[in-house]
Design a protein around this motif. Structure first.
Motif, PDB file in Angstrom:
ATOM      1  N   HIS A   1     -15.594  -2.334  -5.106  1.00 50.22           N
ATOM      2  CA  HIS A   1     -15.112  -1.715  -6.332  1.00 50.22           C
ATOM      3  C   HIS A   1     -16.136  -1.640  -7.464  1.00 50.22           C
ATOM      4  O   HIS A   1     -15.936  -0.880  -8.422  1.00 50.22           O
TER       5      HIS A   1
ATOM      6  N   TRP B   1       0.814  -1.217   0.000  1.00 52.09           N
ATOM      7  CA  TRP B   1       0.000   0.000   0.000  1.00 52.09           C
ATOM      8  C   TRP B   1       0.843   1.260   0.000  1.00 52.09           C
ATOM      9  O   TRP B   1       0.412   2.295  -0.514  1.00 52.09           O
TER      10      TRP B   1
ATOM     11  N   GLU C   1      -9.855  -3.434   0.929  1.00 51.91           N
ATOM     12  CA  GLU C   1     -10.195  -4.836   0.717  1.00 51.91           C
ATOM     13  C   GLU C   1     -10.453  -5.082  -0.774  1.00 51.91           C
ATOM     14  O   GLU C   1     -11.135  -4.305  -1.445  1.00 51.91           O
ATOM     15  N   ASP C   2      -9.923  -6.183  -1.269  1.00 57.74           N
ATOM     16  CA  ASP C   2     -10.093  -6.521  -2.678  1.00 57.74           C
ATOM     17  C   ASP C   2     -11.412  -7.261  -2.857  1.00 57.74           C
ATOM     18  O   ASP C   2     -11.453  -8.468  -3.115  1.00 57.74           O
ATOM     19  N   SER C   3     -12.517  -6.521  -2.720  1.00 57.67           N
ATOM     20  CA  SER C   3     -13.852  -7.095  -2.789  1.00 57.67           C
ATOM     21  C   SER C   3     -14.623  -6.479  -3.947  1.00 57.67           C
ATOM     22  O   SER C   3     -14.605  -5.248  -4.121  1.00 57.67           O
TER      23      SER C   3
END
Length: 373
Positions: free
Chosen positions: A333, A155, A327-329
């Motif tokens: 997105h 990040w 969060e890669d959700s």
């Protein structure tokens, strides 16, 4: 103008993991009117519980479902509608899930009001003081210090200058706690801001010990070290801690925040718009500013709440950071056509009418698991 329909939609991504992350499902609340306008809101809560609160039939005068109270009302009379909902749910509400359901409706009403008058919500709240915020990447700890360091590097490389790590496996032992925070600092380097969210795992004396230990890693704040109901513990800890103490994300409504504010228990008050709505968040903002403490948003759901949080936080005098869930959700997105995420570590306040976001109906259809009849 009259409210004609209130619809709850429960969305859930395909792969739900056993972790503390509310970006895996959502309940959208859509308030529609006889003029063809629609406002959208969201609650960070159990979606099925929120839907039950809204869909419930009349039981008696202080145990009402929310839809039955609001259909036929003028959606622009937002404060009166909040008070009506609070009064008419006294036997089944006053805190927790009922307030989160009210918050989602309240958010939708403010979105609708902004669309009605062609104004962004921050202008309806009195005007923004900030056009953008330095965002911190908000993410869970890794399984140990080494993995946490790798997450931090990711990040920082993405352009953030502040990162918060939270929850599991913090609290298992002193060795684990120290390893996680040391790993976080290693991954972020010397210059970036490190924030630590303990996830409500300690008693006050243990939290003080951890605060002293984490001071060596130059953390910006220690978040949620104690159980949310331990007001006396928070007051005791804040008076003694060498680092700022932050909390508030679990709180639902002004009455829930009152013991913290009256007791001056925190340095940073974290307000979630999907638990409090704009109406009570505006009140909380005024009270916190009166005692000279600082405000930050809490947000770990979808772009709907991100947009709401930006509108509200932009009206806060001393706002200084914005929680940006990374969060890669798909829910985080893809729910809206607009991508509301920090760019090079900064996030901009929307200026379009209402919340300033539009729902991607194809995504809703692909994740919809339940809807009000």
């Amino acid at each position: 103008m009259k409210i004609t329909e209130i619809v709850c939609q429960i969305l859930r991504i395909k792969n739900v993991e056993a972790k503390t992350a509310s970006s895996q499902d959502s309940v959208l609340v859509r308030v529609r009117t006889d003029e063809g306008l629609e406002g959208v809101g969201e609650a960070d809560s159990s979606p099925e519980m929120v839907k039950a609160v809204i869909d419930a039939p009349f039981s008696h005068n202080v145990a009402c479902g929310l839809r039955g109270l609001l259909v036929g009302e003028n959606p622009l009379e937002i404060d009166r509608l909040w008070q009506t909902m609070y009064r008419r749910t006294m036997y089944c509400g006053r805190r927790s899930t009922t307030i989160t359901a009210m918050a989602a409706i309240d958010m939708a009403l403010w979105d609708l009001k902004g669309k009605k008058f062609g104004e962004p919500i921050h202008r309806l709240l009195g005007g923004k003081r900030h056009d953008r915020f330095r965002a911190y990447a908000s993410i869970l700890f890794g399984r140990d210090g080494r993995q946490t360091a790798d997450i931090g590097r990711r990040w920082i490389d993405a352009g953030y200058t502040a990162v918060k790590f939270g929850w599991e496996p913090m609290g298992q032992s002193e060795a684990v706690d120290r390893d996680l925070v040391a790993g976080a600092r290693k991954g972020l380097g010397d210059e970036a801001e490190l924030l630590v969210d303990a996830g409500c795992v300690w008693d006050a004396r243990t939290a003080l010990d951890r605060a002293k230990a984490f001071e060596q890693q130059r953390i910006g704040w220690l978040e949620e070290p104690l159980h949310p109901d331990d007001y006396e513990g928070y007051r005791w800890l804040r008076d003694r801690s060498p680092v700022p103490i932050a909390s508030g994300e679990e709180e639902c409504g002004r009455q829930s925040f009152r013991p913290y504010i009256d007791g001056r228990c925190l340095d940073v008050y974290q307000v979630d718009l999907s638990r409090n709505g704009f109406t009570d968040s505006a009140y909380i903002r005024q009270r916190v500013e009166e005692i000279g403490a600082r405000l930050c948003n809490h947000c770990y759901t979808s772009p709907v709440t991100v947009a709401a949080s930006l509108h509200w936080l932009s009206t806060c005098r001393d706002a200084f950071l914005f929680e940006d869930c990374v969060e890669d959700s798909p829910l985080r997105h893809e729910l809206t056509h607009e991508k509301i995420q920090a760019v090079d570590g900064w996030i901009t306040v929307p200026d379009r009418p209402g919340l300033g976001v539009t729902i991607d109906e194809d995504f809703v259809r692909s994740t919809l698991v339940s809807e009000s009849k």
